[in-house]
Write a protein that holds these residues in place. Sequence first.
Motif, PDB file in Angstrom:
ATOM      1  N   VAL A 115       0.834  -1.210   0.000  1.00  0.00           N
ATOM      2  CA  VAL A 115       0.000   0.000   0.000  1.00  0.00           C
ATOM      3  C   VAL A 115       0.865   1.256   0.000  1.00  0.00           C
ATOM      4  CG1 VAL A 115      -1.694   1.319   1.331  1.00  0.00           C
ATOM      5  CG2 VAL A 115      -1.948  -1.160   1.101  1.00  0.00           C
ATOM      6  N   CYS A 116       1.872   1.282   0.866  1.00  0.00           N
ATOM      7  CA  CYS A 116       2.721   2.469   0.967  1.00  0.00           C
ATOM      8  C   CYS A 116       3.630   2.633  -0.255  1.00  0.00           C
ATOM      9  CB  CYS A 116       3.549   2.425   2.244  1.00  0.00           C
ATOM     10  SG  CYS A 116       2.551   2.657   3.735  1.00  0.00           S
ATOM     11  N   ALA A 117       4.037   1.520  -0.841  1.00  0.00           N
ATOM     12  CA  ALA A 117       4.850   1.603  -2.066  1.00  0.00           C
ATOM     13  C   ALA A 117       4.048   2.270  -3.183  1.00  0.00           C
ATOM     14  CB  ALA A 117       5.309   0.216  -2.492  1.00  0.00           C
ATOM     15  N   GLU A 118       2.769   1.939  -3.272  1.00  0.00           N
ATOM     16  CA  GLU A 118       1.913   2.534  -4.302  1.00  0.00           C
ATOM     17  C   GLU A 118       1.690   4.018  -4.047  1.00  0.00           C
ATOM     18  OE1 GLU A 118      -1.522   0.055  -4.139  1.00  0.00           O
ATOM     19  OE2 GLU A 118      -0.662  -1.484  -5.476  1.00  0.00           O
ATOM     20  N   ASN A 123       3.705   9.759  -5.251  1.00  0.00           N
ATOM     21  CA  ASN A 123       4.189  10.976  -4.583  1.00  0.00           C
ATOM     22  C   ASN A 123       5.688  10.850  -4.336  1.00  0.00           C
ATOM     23  OD1 ASN A 123       1.418  12.355  -3.707  1.00  0.00           O
ATOM     24  ND2 ASN A 123       1.237  10.179  -3.263  1.00  0.00           N
ATOM     25  N   PRO A 124       6.510  11.086  -5.346  1.00  0.00           N
ATOM     26  CA  PRO A 124       7.958  10.841  -5.237  1.00  0.00           C
ATOM     27  C   PRO A 124       8.656  11.653  -4.152  1.00  0.00           C
ATOM     28  CG  PRO A 124       7.293  11.157  -7.534  1.00  0.00           C
ATOM     29  CD  PRO A 124       6.125  11.526  -6.694  1.00  0.00           C
ATOM     30  N   GLU A 125       8.096  12.787  -3.753  1.00  0.00           N
ATOM     31  CA  GLU A 125       8.726  13.632  -2.737  1.00  0.00           C
ATOM     32  C   GLU A 125       8.323  13.241  -1.319  1.00  0.00           C
ATOM     33  OE1 GLU A 125      11.042  15.901  -3.553  1.00  0.00           O
ATOM     34  OE2 GLU A 125      10.761  15.074  -5.565  1.00  0.00           O
ATOM     35  N   LEU A 126       7.531  12.188  -1.198  1.00  0.00           N
ATOM     36  CA  LEU A 126       7.039  11.772   0.119  1.00  0.00           C
ATOM     37  C   LEU A 126       7.938  10.687   0.707  1.00  0.00           C
ATOM     38  CD1 LEU A 126       4.728  11.930   2.234  1.00  0.00           C
ATOM     39  CD2 LEU A 126       3.586  10.118   0.951  1.00  0.00           C
ATOM     40  N   ARG A 283      -5.131  13.861   3.261  1.00  0.00           N
ATOM     41  CA  ARG A 283      -5.022  13.173   1.970  1.00  0.00           C
ATOM     42  C   ARG A 283      -4.285  11.844   2.125  1.00  0.00           C
ATOM     43  NH1 ARG A 283      -2.252  16.950  -2.204  1.00  0.00           N
ATOM     44  NH2 ARG A 283      -2.396  15.034  -3.417  1.00  0.00           N
ATOM     45  N   PHE A 284      -3.202  11.855   2.897  1.00  0.00           N
ATOM     46  CA  PHE A 284      -2.462  10.607   3.087  1.00  0.00           C
ATOM     47  C   PHE A 284      -3.326   9.585   3.808  1.00  0.00           C
ATOM     48  CE2 PHE A 284       0.288   7.720   5.420  1.00  0.00           C
ATOM     49  CZ  PHE A 284       1.152   7.295   4.429  1.00  0.00           C
ATOM     50  N   SER A 285      -4.047  10.016   4.836  1.00  0.00           N
ATOM     51  CA  SER A 285      -4.906   9.100   5.592  1.00  0.00           C
ATOM     52  C   SER A 285      -5.964   8.483   4.688  1.00  0.00           C
ATOM     53  CB  SER A 285      -5.586   9.845   6.753  1.00  0.00           C
ATOM     54  OG  SER A 285      -4.627  10.320   7.665  1.00  0.00           O
ATOM     55  N   GLU A 286      -6.547   9.287   3.814  1.00  0.00           N
ATOM     56  CA  GLU A 286      -7.562   8.773   2.896  1.00  0.00           C
ATOM     57  C   GLU A 286      -6.973   7.716   1.967  1.00  0.00           C
ATOM     58  OE1 GLU A 286      -8.885  12.275   0.944  1.00  0.00           O
ATOM     59  OE2 GLU A 286     -10.204  12.923   2.585  1.00  0.00           O
ATOM     60  N   GLU A 287      -5.796   8.018   1.415  1.00  0.00           N
ATOM     61  CA  GLU A 287      -5.159   7.058   0.494  1.00  0.00           C
ATOM     62  C   GLU A 287      -4.747   5.789   1.228  1.00  0.00           C
ATOM     63  OE1 GLU A 287      -2.358   8.284  -2.447  1.00  0.00           O
ATOM     64  OE2 GLU A 287      -2.992  10.391  -2.353  1.00  0.00           O
ATOM     65  N   LEU A 288      -4.255   5.949   2.460  1.00  0.00           N
ATOM     66  CA  LEU A 288      -3.815   4.797   3.239  1.00  0.00           C
ATOM     67  C   LEU A 288      -4.994   3.882   3.562  1.00  0.00           C
ATOM     68  CD1 LEU A 288      -1.369   3.505   4.780  1.00  0.00           C
ATOM     69  CD2 LEU A 288      -2.194   4.739   6.803  1.00  0.00           C
ATOM     70  N   CYS A 289      -6.080   4.444   4.051  1.00  0.00           N
ATOM     71  CA  CYS A 289      -7.253   3.634   4.415  1.00  0.00           C
ATOM     72  C   CYS A 289      -7.841   2.945   3.193  1.00  0.00           C
ATOM     73  CB  CYS A 289      -8.308   4.501   5.095  1.00  0.00           C
ATOM     74  SG  CYS A 289      -7.848   5.064   6.742  1.00  0.00           S
ATOM     75  N   ASP A 290      -7.955   3.676   2.100  1.00  0.00           N
ATOM     76  CA  ASP A 290      -8.502   3.087   0.876  1.00  0.00           C
ATOM     77  C   ASP A 290      -7.615   1.952   0.384  1.00  0.00           C
ATOM     78  OD1 ASP A 290     -10.430   3.164  -1.412  1.00  0.00           O
ATOM     79  OD2 ASP A 290      -8.642   3.706  -2.549  1.00  0.00           O
ATOM     80  N   GLY A 291      -6.299   2.158   0.413  1.00  0.00           N
ATOM     81  CA  GLY A 291      -5.377   1.121  -0.033  1.00  0.00           C
ATOM     82  C   GLY A 291      -5.417  -0.106   0.855  1.00  0.00           C
ATOM     83  N   LEU A 292      -5.518   0.094   2.168  1.00  0.00           N
ATOM     84  CA  LEU A 292      -5.564  -1.041   3.098  1.00  0.00           C
ATOM     85  C   LEU A 292      -6.844  -1.852   2.915  1.00  0.00           C
ATOM     86  CD1 LEU A 292      -4.103   0.563   6.345  1.00  0.00           C
ATOM     87  CD2 LEU A 292      -3.084  -1.289   5.006  1.00  0.00           C
ATOM     88  N   ARG A 293      -7.975  -1.179   2.717  1.00  0.00           N
ATOM     89  CA  ARG A 293      -9.239  -1.907   2.495  1.00  0.00           C
ATOM     90  C   ARG A 293      -9.134  -2.796   1.263  1.00  0.00           C
ATOM     91  NH1 ARG A 293     -11.424   3.446   3.187  1.00  0.00           N
ATOM     92  NH2 ARG A 293     -11.955   3.756   5.411  1.00  0.00           N
TER      93      ARG A 293
END
Length: 303
Positions: A115-118, A123-126, A283-293
């Motif tokens: 999930v975090c790799a995606e 977001n290359p600067e993250l 924004r990160f939290s939204e992407e993280l939760c969506d990816g984990l689901r």
Amino acid sequence: MASQLDAQWDDLKVFLAVARAESLSGAGKKLRVDPATVGRRIARLEASFGAPLFAKSPTGYALTDAGQRLLGHATRMEHVMDEATEEMVGGRGGLSGQIRIGAPDGSANFLLPKVCAEIGARNPELEIQIIALPRVFSLSKREADLVISVSPPTAGRRLVVQKIADYKLHLAAAETYLDAHEPITSLNDLRHHRMIGYVQDMIFDKELDYLSETGLERVNLSSNSVSVQINWVRQGGGVAIVHDFSMPHVGGLRKILTDQVSLTRTFYLVRHADDRRLERMTRFSEELCDGLRKEVARLEALT
């Protein structure tokens, strides 16, 4: 005036680092300065306020009453500075900066890497850090910016908790183990097999006490790490309750007694209430939760 404010904020950042690390060396490591410099900055800050901010104790640096009062103001200022920085960067472009996630090692090993790799690829600067430890994380000490938990916290009014997803667990063993041992057709049969599970006195959350729901208390091989447990299962060490989402990563395992033992647990995302004002964190939290689901659903469908 601006330079004076910058100096004050720099000292407050040092104060926050010591308050969270509870030591000069820990703060220095985070700030990448030597402990002596940290000590001088704290002394300067205490002189400017005319009161000690820390009391040296056997366990480290503890906040005094004055330090506790300053902590609230300094934390609010930290969030204001974060908001100002975010506003200056502006826009809905790519995420940047560092975000640290604290997570139990099951999710940290089998879910978060993909999930975090995606998210990182988009977001290359993250910079994303995953801290995988089998214990409860302290958000107040900034051990992490976000925490994935298996139960909602019961304390902490300045926290925001949201459900991420449910996940399943079942009894499982390696095919090689099952082929070499007596058949398991009931829970009672497990008494004649080697069991793998947590070190009982190191279970940091009641939701992790899986074996108690089977009525079994005897554990032949135990570890505080989910990864160690599933590797024991993979090596034919015995039977364990495992996360369904971990099984595709290992291979060669078979679920057993699925009609008698089927557990459901939940992942929660815990974050600072003040972080809701930061678009970056939201924004990160939204992407993280969506990816984990999606990842939990994908992996469980493979078992």
